[in-house]
Design an enzyme around this catalytic site. Structure first.
Site, PDB file in Angstrom:
ATOM      1  N   ASP A  49      89.526 -87.151 -54.332  1.00 49.14           N
ATOM      2  CA  ASP A  49      88.064 -87.106 -54.397  1.00 49.14           C
ATOM      3  C   ASP A  49      87.648 -86.055 -55.421  1.00 49.14           C
ATOM      4  OD1 ASP A  49      85.457 -88.001 -52.999  1.00 49.14           O
ATOM      5  OD2 ASP A  49      85.392 -85.844 -52.719  1.00 49.14           O
ATOM      6  N   HIS A 107      88.599 -94.696 -48.305  1.00 51.30           N
ATOM      7  CA  HIS A 107      88.556 -93.529 -49.192  1.00 51.30           C
ATOM      8  C   HIS A 107      89.557 -92.438 -48.811  1.00 51.30           C
ATOM      9  CE1 HIS A 107      86.789 -90.646 -51.967  1.00 51.30           C
ATOM     10  NE2 HIS A 107      86.616 -89.785 -50.983  1.00 51.30           N
TER      11      HIS A 107
END
Length: 330
Positions: free
Chosen positions: A109, A306
């Protein structure tokens, strides 16, 4: 070597190390080549709890940081203290504080962006880079704030929403545990539902959490683990974590000399096929032959969201170790 000694060597150790901007809290496990692990938003070193023992057992010195502004690391005095150049300087200082000259850096991320820029700006220190969730996108194009403002029409894209001082904090800090649970669920394959990336667009007069899925926690996140993360943010607040998003224009200015620059070290990309980042940034993935000419392998994990190193720890560990092994063979 006896088994008790092996187990002792593989126990995780918490440390504070000095860096030019203050201190960095880290957790290290194992001995061998140094691998720095950089977490994303809104997390901490805990995001790598399933990778630390696997890397240590395979003969690596695995070190997971709390990024500045998070957990036990220094909290920024000003937003500009969390510019990309400061994060890169932290990474270099950590390597030096650990008595090493070079390291492999892996990020997820926003940590992936920091890992990429660490490799870009300091190839003498970071000999290889692994990117999870967010692909490398070289500096370029219009000013980021202007670009984000064009996304979403009447609704506000989450990055623009995060950039407004005090707005996100006011929502999140009313119920830190509940907000974290919803945010993690919105991006996890088993709980995101059909809404996909709808959470990322905030309608006028509404809250971001209004589009979070309701119900159970993701399978990878236990109530105790959620409690641990929530407690850390209750103590630090979210200003330090959100400062990363509030520096995007400053980074764009700071990195002008590297406009369009590729990363040439051996690299790895792993993404989740259900992660909105892999669809929003599909062009960046397609551009890897030009932007990551040293790419060793790229993987999209079917049915994964994610939080891939937590959703699919065994698969991610295998891919990481295969890649690390290929580096040793070069």
């Amino acid at each position: 070597m006896s088994q008790p000694t092996e187990l002792t060597e593989l126990e995780p150790t918490h440390r504070l190390v000095d860096v030019p901007g203050g201190r960095i809290h880290l957790v290290e496990q194992g001995t061998g080549p140094l691998v720095l692990l950089l977490h994303g938003f809104p997390e901490s070193w805990r995001a790598w709890r399933r990778q630390l023992p696997a890397l240590a057992a395979a003969g690596y010195r695995a070190v997971a940081l709390d990024l500045r502004g998070y957990g036990g690391s220094s909290q920024p005095a000003a937003v500009a203290d969390c510019r990309m150049l400061a994060h890169v300087a932290d990474d270099v200082a950590v390597v030096r504080a650990l008595g090493e000259e070079t390291a492999i850096v892996v990020g997820h991320d926003v940590g992936a962006s920091i890992a990429a820029n660490s490799a870009l700006l300091r190839p003498d220190v970071f000999t290889a880079v692994g990117l999870l969730g967010v692909p490398y996108t070289p500096r370029g194009g219009p000013r980021p704030t202007d670009a984000f403002a064009q996304i979403g029409g009447d609704e506000q894209f989450y990055v623009s929403w995060f950039q407004e001082p005090g707005v996100a904090e006011a929502e999140i800090e009313r119920d830190v545990r509940g907000w974290l649970a919803g945010f993690y669920a919105a991006l996890s394959a088993d709980t995101m539902g059909a809404a996909g990336g709808a959470y990322a667009f905030v309608p006028p007069g509404r809250a971001m959490r209004d589009r979070f899925p309701a119900g159970a926690l993701p399978a990878w996140l236990s109530p105790d683990e959620l409690d641990g993360s929530a407690q850390e943010f209750e103590e630090t607040g979210f200003a330090g974590a959100l400062a990363r998003y509030r520096n995007f224009d400053r980074d764009w200015e700071d990195l002008a000399a590297w406009d369009g620059a590729p990363i040439r070290q051996p690299s790895l990309f792993i993404g989740g096929a259900l992660d909105p980042s892999t669809t929003w940034m599909a062009d960046a993935i397609a551009a890897f032959p030009a932007t990551l000419p040293g790419l060793v392998s790229s993987h999209l994990l079917d049915g994964c969201g994610h939080w891939l190193q937590q959703e699919r720890p065994d698969e991610v560990n295998r891919l990481l170790l295969d890649w690390l092994g290929s580096l040793a063979a070069r």
